[in-house]
Write an enzyme that holds these catalytic residues in place. Sequence first.
Site, PDB file in Angstrom:
ATOM      1  N   GLU A 206       0.988   1.717  -9.807  1.00  7.26           N
ATOM      2  CA  GLU A 206       1.206   1.071  -8.895  1.00  7.26           C
ATOM      3  C   GLU A 206       1.299   2.755  -8.071  1.00  7.26           C
ATOM      4  OE1 GLU A 206       0.002  -1.782  -8.766  1.00  7.26           O
ATOM      5  OE2 GLU A 206       0.806  -2.273 -10.290  1.00  7.26           O
TER       6      GLU A 206
ATOM      7  N   CYS B  19      -0.569   0.419   0.813  1.00  5.77           N
ATOM      8  CA  CYS B  19      -1.576   1.313  -0.026  1.00  5.77           C
ATOM      9  C   CYS B  19      -2.445   0.580   0.027  1.00  5.77           C
ATOM     10  CB  CYS B  19      -0.671   1.340  -0.877  1.00  5.77           C
ATOM     11  SG  CYS B  19       0.188  -0.587  -2.012  1.00  5.77           S
TER      12      CYS B  19
END
Length: 486
Positions: free
Chosen positions: A254, A288
């Site tokens: 991720e 993110c």
Amino acid sequence: MSSYFTDLAQQYIDGEWRPGTGSWDIIDFNPYDGEKLASITIATVDEVDQAYKAAARVQKEWAATNAYARRSVFEKALRIIEDREQEITEVIIAELGGTHLKAGFELHLAKEFLREAIHVALRPEGRIIPSPVDGKENRLYRVPVGVVGVISPFNFPFLLSLKSVAPALALGNAVVLKPHQNTPVCGGSLVAKIFEDAGLPGGLLNVVITDIAEIGDAFIEHPVPKVISFTGSDKVGRHVATVCASNFKRSVLELGGNSALVVLDDADVDYAVDAAVFSRYVHQGQVCMAANRVLVDRSVEAEFTEKFVAKVKTLKAGDPRDPQTVIGPVINSSQADAVSGAVEQAIAEGATALLRGSTTDNLVEPSVLTGVPADSAILKQEIFGPVAVLIPFDGEEEAVRLVNDTPYGLSGAVHTANIERGVSFAKQIDSGMFHVNDGTVHDEPLVAFGGEKSSGIGRLNGEATVEAFTTQKWISVQHGRSFFPF
């Protein structure tokens, strides 16, 4: 709260709290005021080995435990978090400079993912698959991979450690967790303490607080873990993937993003402004999924820009302990320098600062840029700080091209009065996630989370988590005699 940093400034290996045996310490600082929170002697390669061996030793017995019995640990862990919510909030504020708003957001999601872990324990199902061979019964079992290595980041350390640790354990695996060195308590030892108090047998969850400078690739090269779950930058993720592949391990990555929030010509401008400001500035932009780029149709550019800048000016920057603070510090001085440097470079390249926040120590005030040249570095990178880039476009076709003009593909959002127009737009974007008439920052326990391109490999959440932390095993049974040609 201070007792957390005193009591948990240790390694947690094979059910024991103990100091590391390395020759130097990781110093845990409050990023806002520089207060020394803890000093933790690092774990060595030998302790990484001990942690993995402990995990391997106890995993099979845990996997053989009835899934209904396993899930009681996660029910207790959830109650512990609820009971200690105030103390955990204070730890998040102190260790990573999270505001009260951010801490509440992280804890809410952490509890949701723990609730899901309770159900994940019962999720794996086997199958009986037909065979062309008479009398053959094909059974396909879904079984734990064994031991999972988890490497968590500094921005949402408590949530993103739990997000891998809890379901991996619930599915019958053991785990070794390496938190980021800037958040060793929130991302590591606090998680271990909660599960210890919830009754998780010793050895099933181990936490090693260390640094790559000490252990190199030992954490991912070790022969015991079968899956490495990594959350962090694409640069480090690329290295993790390479090492995993060369050692025949599965990696779940991720990674970073350069998400865009798009405002079409028929959008509700006021609502789009609210969504864009949150999507860009939540947790100082250290997310993110944050909207690095805000793309606005020229027909509404002037109205949107005026309202966007006005709202950003209202965001209070300062001490994250103040409930009114929206913008706290970034995680460390190198990050503060990187964010300030990116803004200065963009301005030098010709960008206009509609709002130019100052930087004091790790406190970076919000900036808003427009007129950024198409070849500017800031358009291609993940900023990870409180800086918004406003970009005008003419029509949907150009908007799609601009959104996709990045090496990343994690999240994004589009605002429009026509929902199906928004869905059609979203389908054209090369990303793992995209949201219509909402922000770019979302994570839900049942929906596959992950990115395309440099934003990662694999998915987590829901069925994707089951696939990530289990493997399939074919066992066939021949009823009667099989025929062999010789």
